[in-house]
Design a protein around this motif. Structure first.
Motif, PDB file in Angstrom:
ATOM      1  N   LEU A   1      12.290  -4.861 -72.659  1.00 54.19           N
ATOM      2  CA  LEU A   1      12.770  -5.491 -71.434  1.00 54.19           C
ATOM      3  C   LEU A   1      12.433  -6.975 -71.451  1.00 54.19           C
ATOM      4  O   LEU A   1      11.374  -7.363 -71.941  1.00 54.19           O
ATOM      5  CB  LEU A   1      12.108  -4.849 -70.215  1.00 54.19           C
ATOM      6  N   PRO A   2      13.290  -7.806 -70.911  1.00 49.60           N
ATOM      7  CA  PRO A   2      12.992  -9.246 -70.841  1.00 49.60           C
ATOM      8  C   PRO A   2      11.771  -9.492 -69.948  1.00 49.60           C
ATOM      9  O   PRO A   2      11.540  -8.770 -68.971  1.00 49.60           O
ATOM     10  CB  PRO A   2      14.249  -9.847 -70.209  1.00 49.60           C
ATOM     11  N   ASN A   3      11.001 -10.537 -70.270  1.00 52.28           N
ATOM     12  CA  ASN A   3       9.780 -10.856 -69.529  1.00 52.28           C
ATOM     13  C   ASN A   3      10.041 -11.130 -68.054  1.00 52.28           C
ATOM     14  O   ASN A   3       9.236 -10.751 -67.203  1.00 52.28           O
ATOM     15  CB  ASN A   3       9.060 -12.041 -70.171  1.00 52.28           C
ATOM     16  N   ASP A   4      11.148 -11.803 -67.733  1.00 55.33           N
ATOM     17  CA  ASP A   4      11.422 -12.089 -66.328  1.00 55.33           C
ATOM     18  C   ASP A   4      11.677 -10.814 -65.524  1.00 55.33           C
ATOM     19  O   ASP A   4      11.289 -10.713 -64.359  1.00 55.33           O
ATOM     20  CB  ASP A   4      12.564 -13.090 -66.166  1.00 55.33           C
ATOM     21  N   LEU A   5      12.297  -9.818 -66.139  1.00 54.89           N
ATOM     22  CA  LEU A   5      12.509  -8.542 -65.462  1.00 54.89           C
ATOM     23  C   LEU A   5      11.179  -7.806 -65.262  1.00 54.89           C
ATOM     24  O   LEU A   5      10.932  -7.241 -64.192  1.00 54.89           O
ATOM     25  CB  LEU A   5      13.493  -7.671 -66.254  1.00 54.89           C
ATOM     26  N   ILE A   6      10.332  -7.846 -66.257  1.00 52.15           N
ATOM     27  CA  ILE A   6       9.014  -7.211 -66.149  1.00 52.15           C
ATOM     28  C   ILE A   6       8.207  -7.862 -65.029  1.00 52.15           C
ATOM     29  O   ILE A   6       7.576  -7.169 -64.229  1.00 52.15           O
ATOM     30  CB  ILE A   6       8.263  -7.273 -67.498  1.00 52.15           C
ATOM     31  N   SER A   7       8.261  -9.188 -64.942  1.00 49.05           N
ATOM     32  CA  SER A   7       7.502  -9.870 -63.886  1.00 49.05           C
ATOM     33  C   SER A   7       8.051  -9.522 -62.503  1.00 49.05           C
ATOM     34  O   SER A   7       7.283  -9.363 -61.553  1.00 49.05           O
ATOM     35  CB  SER A   7       7.485 -11.374 -64.114  1.00 49.05           C
ATOM     36  N   LEU A   8       9.366  -9.380 -62.364  1.00 50.00           N
ATOM     37  CA  LEU A   8       9.941  -8.959 -61.084  1.00 50.00           C
ATOM     38  C   LEU A   8       9.462  -7.566 -60.692  1.00 50.00           C
ATOM     39  O   LEU A   8       9.119  -7.311 -59.532  1.00 50.00           O
ATOM     40  CB  LEU A   8      11.469  -8.967 -61.158  1.00 50.00           C
ATOM     41  N   ILE A   9       9.431  -6.673 -61.634  1.00 51.31           N
ATOM     42  CA  ILE A   9       8.975  -5.306 -61.379  1.00 51.31           C
ATOM     43  C   ILE A   9       7.504  -5.300 -60.975  1.00 51.31           C
ATOM     44  O   ILE A   9       7.102  -4.618 -60.026  1.00 51.31           O
ATOM     45  CB  ILE A   9       9.213  -4.411 -62.614  1.00 51.31           C
ATOM     46  N   GLU A  10       6.701  -6.090 -61.671  1.00 50.42           N
ATOM     47  CA  GLU A  10       5.270  -6.157 -61.352  1.00 50.42           C
ATOM     48  C   GLU A  10       5.036  -6.746 -59.967  1.00 50.42           C
ATOM     49  O   GLU A  10       4.202  -6.250 -59.211  1.00 50.42           O
ATOM     50  CB  GLU A  10       4.535  -6.958 -62.422  1.00 50.42           C
ATOM     51  N   ARG A  11       5.771  -7.804 -59.611  1.00 49.71           N
ATOM     52  CA  ARG A  11       5.620  -8.402 -58.276  1.00 49.71           C
ATOM     53  C   ARG A  11       6.001  -7.410 -57.185  1.00 49.71           C
ATOM     54  O   ARG A  11       5.341  -7.313 -56.153  1.00 49.71           O
ATOM     55  CB  ARG A  11       6.474  -9.660 -58.148  1.00 49.71           C
ATOM     56  N   ASP A  12       7.067  -6.681 -57.405  1.00 43.78           N
ATOM     57  CA  ASP A  12       7.498  -5.681 -56.431  1.00 43.78           C
ATOM     58  C   ASP A  12       6.454  -4.575 -56.289  1.00 43.78           C
ATOM     59  O   ASP A  12       6.162  -4.130 -55.182  1.00 43.78           O
ATOM     60  CB  ASP A  12       8.844  -5.092 -56.835  1.00 43.78           C
TER      61      ASP A  12
END
Length: 70
Positions: free
Chosen positions: A49-60
């Motif tokens: 998964l792209p890093n920006d998608l992973i960071s969005l998931i983690e923030r959520d």
């Protein structure tokens, strides 16, 4: 109705329904389709998964873990 004189057949007694239906994995078309889909998409599905998608998931996930302030 035009067919009032004909006796009604119960669907459960229909000989075509008594035949065993093969499981989806055993039917030739389903086997072919599964192989084709795997050939087309396995490589893409294995990509990270792209890093920006992973960071969005983690923030959520962090937002859901925090108790809401009232």
């Amino acid at each position: 109705m035009a067919n009032d004189n004909k006796p009604q057949r119960d669907r459960a007694g229909d000989p075509a329904r008594d035949k065993k239906v093969k499981a989806p994995a055993e039917r030739p078309f389903d086997m072919w389709l599964q192989k084709q889909l795997h050939a087309m998409y396995d490589e893409i599905a294995a990509e990270p998964l792209p890093n920006d998608l992973i960071s969005l998931i983690e923030r959520d996930a962090e937002k859901k873990d925090k108790p809401k302030k009232k």
